[in-house]
Scaffold this motif. Structure first.
Motif, PDB file in Angstrom:
ATOM      1  N   ALA A 106       0.853  -1.188   0.000  1.00 39.16           N
ATOM      2  CA  ALA A 106       0.000   0.000   0.000  1.00 39.16           C
ATOM      3  C   ALA A 106       0.887   1.235   0.000  1.00 39.16           C
ATOM      4  O   ALA A 106       2.072   1.166   0.337  1.00 39.16           O
ATOM      5  N   VAL A 107       0.302   2.354  -0.381  1.00 37.61           N
ATOM      6  CA  VAL A 107       1.004   3.624  -0.303  1.00 37.61           C
ATOM      7  C   VAL A 107       0.224   4.547   0.633  1.00 37.61           C
ATOM      8  O   VAL A 107      -1.008   4.657   0.540  1.00 37.61           O
ATOM      9  N   VAL A 108       0.959   5.131   1.573  1.00 34.86           N
ATOM     10  CA  VAL A 108       0.398   6.119   2.502  1.00 34.86           C
ATOM     11  C   VAL A 108       0.742   7.493   1.948  1.00 34.86           C
ATOM     12  O   VAL A 108       1.908   7.759   1.640  1.00 34.86           O
ATOM     13  N   MET A 109      -0.258   8.346   1.825  1.00 35.85           N
ATOM     14  CA  MET A 109      -0.048   9.694   1.281  1.00 35.85           C
ATOM     15  C   MET A 109      -0.546  10.719   2.293  1.00 35.85           C
ATOM     16  O   MET A 109      -1.548  10.487   2.969  1.00 35.85           O
ATOM     17  N   GLN A 110       0.146  11.825   2.373  1.00 39.83           N
ATOM     18  CA  GLN A 110      -0.189  12.834   3.385  1.00 39.83           C
ATOM     19  C   GLN A 110       0.160  14.222   2.879  1.00 39.83           C
ATOM     20  O   GLN A 110       1.251  14.435   2.353  1.00 39.83           O
ATOM     21  N   THR A 111      -0.750  15.160   3.080  1.00 38.34           N
ATOM     22  CA  THR A 111      -0.474  16.545   2.692  1.00 38.34           C
ATOM     23  C   THR A 111       0.257  17.261   3.821  1.00 38.34           C
ATOM     24  O   THR A 111       0.296  16.785   4.963  1.00 38.34           O
ATOM     25  N   ARG A 112       0.781  18.433   3.517  1.00 32.70           N
ATOM     26  CA  ARG A 112       1.477  19.212   4.547  1.00 32.70           C
ATOM     27  C   ARG A 112       0.517  19.695   5.625  1.00 32.70           C
ATOM     28  O   ARG A 112       0.942  20.001   6.744  1.00 32.70           O
ATOM     29  N   SER A 113      -0.771  19.737   5.316  1.00 32.95           N
ATOM     30  CA  SER A 113      -1.742  20.119   6.353  1.00 32.95           C
ATOM     31  C   SER A 113      -2.280  18.901   7.110  1.00 32.95           C
ATOM     32  O   SER A 113      -3.157  19.047   7.965  1.00 32.95           O
ATOM     33  N   GLY A 114      -1.755  17.690   6.820  1.00 40.06           N
ATOM     34  CA  GLY A 114      -2.060  16.535   7.649  1.00 40.06           C
ATOM     35  C   GLY A 114      -3.173  15.636   7.158  1.00 40.06           C
ATOM     36  O   GLY A 114      -3.550  14.679   7.836  1.00 40.06           O
ATOM     37  N   GLU A 115      -3.694  15.897   5.969  1.00 37.20           N
ATOM     38  CA  GLU A 115      -4.697  14.987   5.408  1.00 37.20           C
ATOM     39  C   GLU A 115      -4.009  13.700   4.963  1.00 37.20           C
ATOM     40  O   GLU A 115      -2.912  13.751   4.378  1.00 37.20           O
ATOM     41  N   VAL A 116      -4.619  12.545   5.240  1.00 32.08           N
ATOM     42  CA  VAL A 116      -3.986  11.253   4.960  1.00 32.08           C
ATOM     43  C   VAL A 116      -4.896  10.391   4.088  1.00 32.08           C
ATOM     44  O   VAL A 116      -6.119  10.370   4.293  1.00 32.08           O
ATOM     45  N   ARG A 117      -4.303   9.690   3.145  1.00 29.21           N
ATOM     46  CA  ARG A 117      -4.992   8.667   2.370  1.00 29.21           C
ATOM     47  C   ARG A 117      -4.087   7.449   2.263  1.00 29.21           C
ATOM     48  O   ARG A 117      -2.871   7.582   2.138  1.00 29.21           O
ATOM     49  N   VAL A 118      -4.697   6.261   2.291  1.00 24.96           N
ATOM     50  CA  VAL A 118      -3.955   5.021   2.094  1.00 24.96           C
ATOM     51  C   VAL A 118      -4.613   4.282   0.933  1.00 24.96           C
ATOM     52  O   VAL A 118      -5.846   4.111   0.929  1.00 24.96           O
ATOM     53  N   GLU A 119      -3.814   3.859  -0.052  1.00 25.67           N
ATOM     54  CA  GLU A 119      -4.335   3.082  -1.175  1.00 25.67           C
ATOM     55  C   GLU A 119      -3.538   1.796  -1.306  1.00 25.67           C
ATOM     56  O   GLU A 119      -2.302   1.813  -1.301  1.00 25.67           O
ATOM     57  N   GLU A 120      -4.251   0.680  -1.458  1.00 26.54           N
ATOM     58  CA  GLU A 120      -3.580  -0.591  -1.686  1.00 26.54           C
ATOM     59  C   GLU A 120      -3.058  -0.644  -3.123  1.00 26.54           C
ATOM     60  O   GLU A 120      -3.618  -0.008  -4.017  1.00 26.54           O
ATOM     61  N   MET A 121      -1.995  -1.384  -3.312  1.00 24.27           N
ATOM     62  CA  MET A 121      -1.379  -1.514  -4.644  1.00 24.27           C
ATOM     63  C   MET A 121      -1.143  -2.972  -5.023  1.00 24.27           C
ATOM     64  O   MET A 121       0.002  -3.400  -5.208  1.00 24.27           O
TER      65      MET A 121
END
Ligand code: M6P
Ligand code: ZN
Length: 181
Positions: A106-121
């Motif tokens: 999976a890939v964990v993604m995060q913005t500088r303001s702290g929003e997070v998303r995780v997507e499986e790959m």
């Protein structure tokens, strides 16, 4: 003096690339601070396992170029935390294309303001990381996790803020699977 086209064999199952121009190899000691279980880091420090490798084609790191890498994250954990990449922002804000080709990750993604998303790959699943999102990949399976990454030649890797603050979430073992905690 126009650049010549380049062709590369990518072994989607193993992550091998031929020819390749650069290989990145990161061991636990290169990113020991990233893992939260300090006792588990200490216990694994002597062995200093290779966490991941990446092969890169011979593309210049310049604007207008598309650099591509095959990344192989070994299966394993430090304590309850799965093997993962360091993770980074781009120096020049720009997107990145990911394609899972083997294993379970999976890939964990995060913005500088702290929003997070995780997507499986899983193999065959493409994930687009838009500009402004830091990204870290994680192997949540028992086999090597392999994926292709394509990014701008002038994107650069900004590790500093992730080294300082980490990600807001961790990917942790949970029974036979994982949880984002
Ligand atoms: C992917 C891409 C690369 C990155 C590699 C390892 O292949 O995102 O740009 O270098 O993963 O991740 P990191 O640089 O965060 O250690
Ligand atoms: Zn990137």
């Amino acid at each position: 003096n126009l650049q010549l086209p380049l062709a590369t064999m990518l072994d989607l199952a193993s992550g091998d690339m031929d020819p390749y121009a650069l290989v990145v190899e990161r061991r636990l000691s290169h990113m020991a601070e990233a893992y939260h279980d300090r006792a588990a880091v200490t216990a694994a420090a002597g062995e200093d396992p290779v966490i991941y490798r990446a092969y890169e084609a011979d593309v210049p790191h310049e604007a207008s170029q598309l650099v591509y890498r095959m990344t192989i994250i070994e299966p394993g954990r430090i304590g309850d935390e799965f093997y993962m990449t360091k993770g980074h922002h781009h120096v020049v804000d720009s997107g990145e294309f990911y394609l899972g080709t083997a294993g379970t990750g999976a890939v964990v993604m995060q913005t500088r303001s702290g929003e997070v998303r995780v997507e499986e790959m899983p193999p065959g699943r493409a994930v687009y990381v838009p500009p402004g999102w830091a990204h870290r990949s994680v192997n949540v399976g028992t086999e090597p996790f392999v994926f292709l990454a394509v990014f701008f030649g002038n994107a650069g890797h900004d590790y500093a803020s992730i080294e300082r603050d980490g990600f807001a979430v961790r990917v942790l073992a949970d029974g036979d699977g994982y949880r984002v905690g």
